[in-house]
Design a protein around this motif. Structure first.
Motif, PDB file in Angstrom:
ATOM      1  N   GLU A 757       0.844  -1.181   0.000  1.00 54.08           N
ATOM      2  CA  GLU A 757       0.000   0.000   0.000  1.00 54.08           C
ATOM      3  C   GLU A 757       0.882   1.234   0.000  1.00 54.08           C
ATOM      4  OE1 GLU A 757      -2.310  -0.132   3.529  1.00 54.08           O
ATOM      5  OE2 GLU A 757      -3.350  -2.013   3.027  1.00 54.08           O
ATOM      6  N   VAL A 758       0.316   2.346  -0.445  1.00 47.92           N
ATOM      7  CA  VAL A 758       1.009   3.620  -0.352  1.00 47.92           C
ATOM      8  C   VAL A 758       0.258   4.494   0.638  1.00 47.92           C
ATOM      9  CG1 VAL A 758       1.715   5.718  -1.573  1.00 47.92           C
ATOM     10  CG2 VAL A 758       1.942   3.498  -2.703  1.00 47.92           C
ATOM     11  N   HIS A 759       0.985   4.962   1.644  1.00 45.20           N
ATOM     12  CA  HIS A 759       0.435   5.935   2.599  1.00 45.20           C
ATOM     13  C   HIS A 759       1.080   7.278   2.329  1.00 45.20           C
ATOM     14  CE1 HIS A 759      -1.119   2.835   5.786  1.00 45.20           C
ATOM     15  NE2 HIS A 759      -1.508   2.559   4.545  1.00 45.20           N
ATOM     16  N   TYR A 760       0.402   8.329   2.784  1.00 43.55           N
ATOM     17  CA  TYR A 760       0.821   9.690   2.437  1.00 43.55           C
ATOM     18  C   TYR A 760       1.016  10.491   3.711  1.00 43.55           C
ATOM     19  CZ  TYR A 760      -0.767   8.174  -2.146  1.00 43.55           C
ATOM     20  OH  TYR A 760      -0.942   7.474  -3.307  1.00 43.55           O
ATOM     21  N   GLN A 761       2.244  11.022   3.910  1.00 44.52           N
ATOM     22  CA  GLN A 761       2.505  11.868   5.075  1.00 44.52           C
ATOM     23  C   GLN A 761       2.461  13.333   4.644  1.00 44.52           C
ATOM     24  OE1 GLN A 761       6.447  11.821   7.037  1.00 44.52           O
ATOM     25  NE2 GLN A 761       5.310  11.620   8.966  1.00 44.52           N
ATOM     26  N   PRO A 762       1.657  14.121   5.337  1.00 46.53           N
ATOM     27  CA  PRO A 762       1.540  15.533   4.953  1.00 46.53           C
ATOM     28  C   PRO A 762       2.846  16.289   5.134  1.00 46.53           C
ATOM     29  CG  PRO A 762      -0.243  14.872   6.412  1.00 46.53           C
ATOM     30  CD  PRO A 762       0.775  13.775   6.455  1.00 46.53           C
ATOM     31  N   ILE A 763       3.102  17.223   4.250  1.00 50.02           N
ATOM     32  CA  ILE A 763       4.199  18.183   4.374  1.00 50.02           C
ATOM     33  C   ILE A 763       3.528  19.532   4.629  1.00 50.02           C
ATOM     34  CG2 ILE A 763       6.162  19.263   3.213  1.00 50.02           C
ATOM     35  CD1 ILE A 763       6.406  16.724   1.530  1.00 50.02           C
ATOM     36  N   VAL A 764       3.795  20.116   5.820  1.00 50.83           N
ATOM     37  CA  VAL A 764       2.982  21.253   6.282  1.00 50.83           C
ATOM     38  C   VAL A 764       3.797  22.522   6.361  1.00 50.83           C
ATOM     39  CG1 VAL A 764       1.524  19.665   7.589  1.00 50.83           C
ATOM     40  CG2 VAL A 764       3.426  20.812   8.723  1.00 50.83           C
ATOM     41  N   ASN A 765       3.069  23.623   6.292  1.00 47.26           N
ATOM     42  CA  ASN A 765       3.633  24.942   6.561  1.00 47.26           C
ATOM     43  C   ASN A 765       3.754  25.078   8.075  1.00 47.26           C
ATOM     44  OD1 ASN A 765       3.541  27.864   7.260  1.00 47.26           O
ATOM     45  ND2 ASN A 765       3.521  28.093   5.028  1.00 47.26           N
ATOM     46  N   PHE A 774       2.262  16.015  -0.096  1.00 46.51           N
ATOM     47  CA  PHE A 774       2.460  14.798   0.680  1.00 46.51           C
ATOM     48  C   PHE A 774       3.745  14.102   0.221  1.00 46.51           C
ATOM     49  CE2 PHE A 774      -2.116  15.438   0.532  1.00 46.51           C
ATOM     50  CZ  PHE A 774      -2.496  15.271   1.860  1.00 46.51           C
ATOM     51  N   GLU A 775       4.265  13.264   1.100  1.00 43.75           N
ATOM     52  CA  GLU A 775       5.324  12.333   0.717  1.00 43.75           C
ATOM     53  C   GLU A 775       4.724  10.939   0.713  1.00 43.75           C
ATOM     54  OE1 GLU A 775       9.743  10.625   1.938  1.00 43.75           O
ATOM     55  OE2 GLU A 775       8.857  12.251   3.105  1.00 43.75           O
ATOM     56  N   ALA A 776       4.924  10.227  -0.405  1.00 46.38           N
ATOM     57  CA  ALA A 776       4.400   8.871  -0.536  1.00 46.38           C
ATOM     58  C   ALA A 776       5.360   7.893   0.140  1.00 46.38           C
ATOM     59  CB  ALA A 776       4.231   8.504  -2.006  1.00 46.38           C
ATOM     60  N   LEU A 777       4.807   7.067   1.061  1.00 43.86           N
ATOM     61  CA  LEU A 777       5.618   6.083   1.784  1.00 43.86           C
ATOM     62  C   LEU A 777       4.971   4.718   1.645  1.00 43.86           C
ATOM     63  CD1 LEU A 777       6.223   8.201   5.016  1.00 43.86           C
ATOM     64  CD2 LEU A 777       7.832   7.817   3.144  1.00 43.86           C
ATOM     65  N   VAL A 778       5.766   3.715   1.255  1.00 42.50           N
ATOM     66  CA  VAL A 778       5.223   2.391   1.012  1.00 42.50           C
ATOM     67  C   VAL A 778       5.048   1.630   2.325  1.00 42.50           C
ATOM     68  CG1 VAL A 778       7.473   1.248   0.681  1.00 42.50           C
ATOM     69  CG2 VAL A 778       5.441   0.348  -0.467  1.00 42.50           C
ATOM     70  N   ARG A 779       3.997   0.832   2.398  1.00 45.16           N
ATOM     71  CA  ARG A 779       3.734  -0.044   3.537  1.00 45.16           C
ATOM     72  C   ARG A 779       3.420  -1.427   2.989  1.00 45.16           C
ATOM     73  NH1 ARG A 779       5.607   3.867   5.453  1.00 45.16           N
ATOM     74  NH2 ARG A 779       4.816   5.150   7.186  1.00 45.16           N
ATOM     75  N   TRP A 780       3.803  -2.424   3.791  1.00 48.15           N
ATOM     76  CA  TRP A 780       3.573  -3.817   3.364  1.00 48.15           C
ATOM     77  C   TRP A 780       2.526  -4.418   4.291  1.00 48.15           C
ATOM     78  CZ3 TRP A 780       7.978  -8.047   3.139  1.00 48.15           C
ATOM     79  CH2 TRP A 780       7.469  -9.216   2.554  1.00 48.15           C
ATOM     80  N   ASN A 781       1.386  -4.697   3.743  1.00 40.26           N
ATOM     81  CA  ASN A 781       0.301  -5.321   4.521  1.00 40.26           C
ATOM     82  C   ASN A 781       0.457  -6.833   4.412  1.00 40.26           C
ATOM     83  OD1 ASN A 781      -1.964  -5.803   5.968  1.00 40.26           O
ATOM     84  ND2 ASN A 781      -3.397  -4.839   4.533  1.00 40.26           N
ATOM     85  N   HIS A 782       1.384  -7.345   5.252  1.00 42.23           N
ATOM     86  CA  HIS A 782       1.752  -8.751   5.176  1.00 42.23           C
ATOM     87  C   HIS A 782       0.593  -9.621   5.669  1.00 42.23           C
ATOM     88  CE1 HIS A 782       4.045 -12.463   5.858  1.00 42.23           C
ATOM     89  NE2 HIS A 782       4.973 -11.950   5.049  1.00 42.23           N
ATOM     90  N   PRO A 783       0.326 -10.743   5.024  1.00 37.46           N
ATOM     91  CA  PRO A 783      -0.832 -11.562   5.395  1.00 37.46           C
ATOM     92  C   PRO A 783      -0.740 -12.157   6.800  1.00 37.46           C
ATOM     93  CG  PRO A 783       0.499 -12.683   3.746  1.00 37.46           C
ATOM     94  CD  PRO A 783       1.014 -11.269   3.832  1.00 37.46           C
ATOM     95  N   THR A 784       0.473 -12.339   7.319  1.00 36.11           N
ATOM     96  CA  THR A 784       0.600 -12.945   8.666  1.00 36.11           C
ATOM     97  C   THR A 784       1.218 -11.987   9.671  1.00 36.11           C
ATOM     98  OG1 THR A 784       2.760 -13.890   8.101  1.00 36.11           O
ATOM     99  CG2 THR A 784       0.797 -15.253   7.702  1.00 36.11           C
ATOM    100  N   VAL A 810       4.969   1.719  -6.895  1.00 36.88           N
ATOM    101  CA  VAL A 810       4.656   2.902  -6.092  1.00 36.88           C
ATOM    102  C   VAL A 810       4.317   4.079  -7.000  1.00 36.88           C
ATOM    103  CG1 VAL A 810       5.620   4.627  -4.522  1.00 36.88           C
ATOM    104  CG2 VAL A 810       5.992   2.190  -4.090  1.00 36.88           C
ATOM    105  N   LEU A 811       5.126   4.284  -8.030  1.00 38.70           N
ATOM    106  CA  LEU A 811       4.881   5.389  -8.960  1.00 38.70           C
ATOM    107  C   LEU A 811       3.502   5.257  -9.600  1.00 38.70           C
ATOM    108  CD1 LEU A 811       5.932   7.852 -10.573  1.00 38.70           C
ATOM    109  CD2 LEU A 811       6.894   6.224 -12.230  1.00 38.70           C
ATOM    110  N   ASP A 812       3.177   4.076 -10.044  1.00 41.04           N
ATOM    111  CA  ASP A 812       1.875   3.859 -10.673  1.00 41.04           C
ATOM    112  C   ASP A 812       0.743   4.108  -9.684  1.00 41.04           C
ATOM    113  OD1 ASP A 812       0.597   2.544 -13.260  1.00 41.04           O
ATOM    114  OD2 ASP A 812      -0.441   1.710 -11.504  1.00 41.04           O
ATOM    115  N   GLU A 813       0.884   3.652  -8.441  1.00 41.71           N
ATOM    116  CA  GLU A 813      -0.157   3.823  -7.434  1.00 41.71           C
ATOM    117  C   GLU A 813      -0.336   5.289  -7.064  1.00 41.71           C
ATOM    118  OE1 GLU A 813      -3.148   3.134  -4.682  1.00 41.71           O
ATOM    119  OE2 GLU A 813      -2.379   1.945  -6.362  1.00 41.71           O
TER     120      GLU A 813
END
Length: 997
Positions: A757-765, A774-784, A810-813
């Motif tokens: 999955e791709v999660h997004y962390q805000p970049i704020v003023n 946002f900065e795109a950060l990858v996460r792995w939703n492992h089945p176990t 990630v780029l495509d997502e």
């Protein structure tokens, strides 16, 4: 045993009217003196046939150790070659050769002068006064004929009008056609032409006939050479027979005289034997003139005339110079002269049976159509001189002359048919040779197996051992028709001793055999020399052996390229060491041997420490020179049974055969000792050392890949612990390697099954708390194992191709999410890994993905770490400019962890840099971090770059960052990375109010 007198004959060609006649005459003289010939055919395939001008470039001292003298024919050799030969003690004679200003030698030439004088006399006797000349004046013999023409015209009180001189560009029919255009364009045409060669004359007559002239009524011709083609041209060509075989014989006598020490002056000598053979082109019905006799002789002189003409024609074909072998031939010639005289003396009383018997016996003696043609010319000349056949214009030919001529022409036709059959056989032979030489993947052209089925008796192929510079020849192939071995393959010979006596002695002079040498070379490559024992066919119109040599060159070049392809597939092109593929093959064999016989092995995996700095600071050419030196030193340290390979870059692998663990460690230390030194390369002092990992057969392996994986892991362990050290692969490393391998398999499965999955962390003023990026950060939703942070798996796959595949996903997502947010789309930063950045299709991949979702490049920011850029700054700068020019925003990530300078930062086309979170987390008002961050913020402002603080987690950090002037940040204080759906709801909101979840 005393070596027989040996003559080296250099000739541009072997066959044709000139070369095919001078060589037998030369051979008869040398062989008759109990000598022998070695013939070198020097003409290159691009040289025109029968042409002369500049001397050839042949320079190889073939057989100089074994010869007594040299005969150089026309342009076969140049002044430098012949001068060196004379300085080496060799007698030199020139045969119709181009004159050389700095080299004088006796020269044997055709009687160009008297034959031409006779031709002019003959045309003047026909009433011609406007007589012109046509020929290739660039050739010495033709210039001699032109000078004789002018002198003869002057002797008759006639002008040699320059307007009636027509220069041809070459000696063949095409040259004659060029001269015909000039004749047709001449304001005052000649009524007769003396032409330098028969082939020029035939081209002239054909072109003029096509233009509407009637020959010889409109223009009479007399030419020079007396070729078969002239005999059968329309009209038949009156021509001077220069008796080229006698020119060859004269050259042989000159050489024998000089070799014996009785050398005379270096002057030009002619045999004085030219005869004018009268046919139709001069305007005569029938007539014969010779410079040394007249017409109207009595029948009593018939035998003497026949003896001069018929005997010369037959000796040309039948005699070899070997007295024992020639005795029967001389008896046959004597009988033929007597039979011819008897037949002519019978006159019209001759019967059909007598004519049939005569022609049958003649066919038993003569096999070549050219010899029969010359015999017929001589017989006709003798009969007319003796007054036996009428020569008066308007007289009807006698029945006897008609019947005899008819029978002889039938014999000639039969001989021509047999000659055509021999030509067909030669063409068939050539097909066999072509197939044998061109199928280099089936057979090796060097072993001379392609000579089987040819007329070659024996042969040797020598290739330059130090090609392409001539020196020592390595004998790589031999052939003998009888199967008797020469036993010379693998020996080295100097060019001066090639061909060796073992081959030369197999040539039988009685069978007209010579040892022939042909250079195997092209304009680009000199491969060596081919020597064959053959009977040379003087009637051949094809340069068979030059053709073979050309095909052999092509076969050797093809073989060389196949070897290069094979070697490039198994060997490293830079260092010459085996490559990965070859080492893996040998390592698999070592594994199999260990299973069968418990023979131990070990693998050393070497990586040069600090090599990247050499490439970046001194350039890749300098780096390649260092790698070449290192490869040589590694090879020198290894045993013959070991295999040293280059795996690419600065990585080397050594397979140690039959080596224990202790032996492997000792070998590693020897390698380190050999490499750990200061070396001077290109004026630079360069220090090299290597980190080495060891894996051995103490661990049970199933494949080479497993061994290399573990040796590589051990090397990285050594490099991490202490660069320049040695690490032995142990159980802990094995467990770590197994874990990484399993992780890689799970990552690949996760990509296939959509577990990421791709999660997004805000970049704020930092002042307003608002977010629009946002900065795109990858996460792995492992089945176990549930949701896994990138820190738990990215490091283990960053050196594999999986990191690129994950980056593409990630780029495509991200682009899919941006398209879903539209029109509220925010700018998203995507982290680009090291391998992604240096891949060739980074830009095209990004742009094609944006285009697929209908997005503008301005919506995407690429975050590239400082360490990636510093690997190869100059190349990275070019890549960054291409990305920026495409409309993509660029940020430098983890700034402060690398070695970039202010100047470097200023050069890169970036909009912002991110301060690494390690500085933020240690931030307090009293430490050095605050001063560093203050400096970075001010530097960014000075350069016009935005500054983003990463990892902001406390209010104190936020307050201090605001105080230091940092305007933008991201971190858990504001909000952790969230799903795309939640991130879309944060656009434009103040996270000071929302707070983190």
């Amino acid at each position: 045993m005393t070596r027989p007198l040996t003559a080296l004959v250099l000739t541009p060609s072997l066959g044709g009217d000139f070369f095919g006649s001078v060589l037998p005459g030369l051979a008869r003289e040398i062989v008759g003196a109990d000598g022998r010939l070695i013939v070198v055919e020097t003409r290159q395939k691009h040289s025109p046939r029968d042409e002369a001008g500049e001397a050839g470039e042949f320079s190889t001292p073939v057989a100089w150790s074994d010869i007594d003298g040299i005969v150089s024919v026309t342009t076969a050799a140049g002044e430098d070659y012949l001068t060196r030969a004379r300085e080496a003690g060799k007698s030199v004679v020139l045969l119709s050769s181009t004159q050389m200003g700095g080299f004088e030698a006796p020269v044997a030439r055709p009687d160009n002068r008297q034959g031409i004088v006779t031709a002019v006399d003959h045309l003047v006797a026909h009433g011609h006064t406007r007589i012109g000349f046509a020929g290739n004046l660039a050739q010495r013999d033709i210039r001699d004929r032109f000078d004789a023409y002018r002198d003869a015209m002057s002797a008759h009180g006639l002008p040699a009008d320059p307007d009636l001189t027509f220069v041809t560009p070459e000696n063949g029919e095409a040259g004659g056609a060029v001269a015909a255009d000039a004749v047709l364009a001449s304001p005052v045409r000649p009524t007769a032409l003396v032409v330098g060669t028969d082939r020029n004359a035939i081209g002239l007559m054909g072109a003029l006939t096509d233009a509407g002239l009637t020959l010889p009524r409109d223009l009479a011709f007399v030419a020079f050479d007396n070729t078969a083609a002239g005999t059968f041209s329309t009209p038949s060509l009156t021509s001077i027979d220069p008796r080229f075989d006698r020119v060859g014989a004269l050259a042989g006598r000159l050489l024998l005289t000089h070799v014996s020490g009785d050398s005379g002056p270096n002057e030009t000598v002619t045999p004085g034997s030219a005869v004018l053979m009268v046919r139709e082109s001069c305007g005569c019905e029938a007539d014969v003139h010779s410079h040394d006799g007249g017409a109207g002789q009595s029948p009593a002189a018939l035998t003497a005339t026949l003896d001069a003409g018929v005997r010369a024609a037959l000796e040309h074909e039948l005699l070899t110079g070997v007295e024992r072998a020639d005795a029967p031939a001389r008896e046959a010639i004597d009988a033929c002269v007597r039979d011819t005289a008897r037949l002519l003396e019978l006159g019209d009383d001759v019967t059909a049976a007598q004519i049939t018997e005569f022609t049958a016996s003649l066919r038993q003696v003569v096999s070549r159509p050219d010899t029969l043609r010359r015999f017929m010319d001589a017989m006709t000349t003798a009969a007319r001189r003796a007054g036996l056949w009428s020569t008066a214009p308007g007289d009807v030919a006698s029945p006897a002359s008609v019947r005899i001529a008819s029978a002889l022409w039938k014999a000639h036709a039969r001989a021509s048919q047999l000659q055509a059959e021999r030509t067909d056989a030669a063409i068939t032979e050539q097909y066999v040779v072509d197939a044998g030489l061109l199928e280099t993947e089936v057979s090796d052209p060097r072993d001379l197996g392609w000579l089987r089925g040819t007329h070659v008796k024996a042969g040797l192929l020598g290739l330059w051992a130090d090609a392409p510079t001539p020196g020592e020849l390595m004998i790589v192939g031999e052939y003998d028709r009888s199967g008797a071995p020469l036993d010379l393959v693998g020996t080295e010979l100097a060019a001066q001793s090639f061909p060796p006596e073992a081959l030369v002695s197999r040539a039988s002079a009685a069978d007209r055999e010579v040892c022939l040498v042909v250079p195997v070379c092209t304009e680009e490559q000199d491969w060596g020399l081919l020597a064959v024992v053959v009977e040379v066919d003087p009637t051949a119109v094809r340069d068979t052996f030059q053709h073979w040599a050309a095909l052999l060159c092509a076969a050797l070049e093809s073989q060389r390229r196949q070897e290069e392809v094979r070697r490039s597939a198994l060997f490293d092109s830079l260092t010459g060491l085996p490559n990965r593929q070859l080492l893996i093959e040998q390592l698999n064999q070592a594994i199999a041997l260990h299973r069968r016989s418990a023979t131990p092995f070990a693998v050393l995996f070497l990586d040069l420490d600090g090599f990247k700095l050499i490439n970046d600071s001194l350039g890749h050419q300098m780096g390649d020179r260092v790698l070449t030196q290192v490869a040589s030193e590694i090879s020198a340290t290894c045993r013959d049974v070991d295999t040293a390979a280059r795996f690419g870059g600065d990585e080397f692998v050594v397979l140690l055969a039959d080596t224990s663990t202790g032996g492997a460690i000792d070998a590693a230390r020897r390698l380190q000792s050999a490499l750990d030194k200061v070396r001077l390369v290109g004026g630079h002092e360069i220090v090299t050392r290597a980190s080495i990992g060891i894996a051995s057969s103490e661990v049970e392996y199933d494949s080479a890949d497993e061994v290399l994986r573990d040796a590589d892991a051990a090397m990285y362990n050594a490099k991490s612990a202490e660069p320049g050290s040695v690490a032995y692969f142990d159980s802990l490393m094995h467990a770590s390697a197994v874990r990484r391998a399993r992780l890689a398999e799970e990552v690949l499965l996760g990509l296939r099954e959509g577990q990421f999955e791709v999660h997004y962390q805000p970049i704020v003023n930092l002042d307003t708390g608002r977010t629009d990026r946002f900065e795109a950060l990858v996460r792995w939703n492992h089945p176990t194992r549930g949701l896994i942070e990138p820190s738990e798996f990215l490091a283990d796959i960053e050196e594999t191709s999986l990191i690129i595949e994950l980056g593409h996903w990630v780029l495509d997502e991200v682009c899919r999410q941006l398209a879903e947010w539209a029109p509220r789309a925010a700018n998203v930063s995507v982290n680009i890994s090291d391998k992604e950045f240096w891949s060739q299709n980074l830009l095209s991949r990004v742009l094609s993905t944006l285009e697929r979702y209908g997005l503008s490049p301005s919506l995407l920011t690429l975050d590239i770490t400082e360490s990636v850029l510093m690997r190869r700054p100059e190349i990275a700068l070019r890549i960054m400019h291409k990305l920026h020019d495409a409309g993509l925003a660029l940020h430098i990530d983890d700034f402060g962890t690398g070695y970039s300078s202010l100047e470097t930062l200023h050069r890169f086309p970036v909009e912002a840099f991110k301060i690494d979170q390690t500085f933020i987390q240690s931030l307090s008002s009293a430490d050095n971090s605050s001063e560093l961050i203050s400096s970075l913020v001010k530097m960014g402002g000075a350069l016009g770059l935005a500054v983003v603080a990463e990892g902001v987690e406390t209010e104190a950090q936020l307050a201090l960052l605001r105080e230091l002037g940092c305007a933008t940040g991201q971190g858990y204080l504001f909000m952790p990375a969230v799903t795309g759906e939640r991130a879309g709801n944060l656009l434009g909101r103040s996270l000071h109010e929302a707070g983190p979840d």
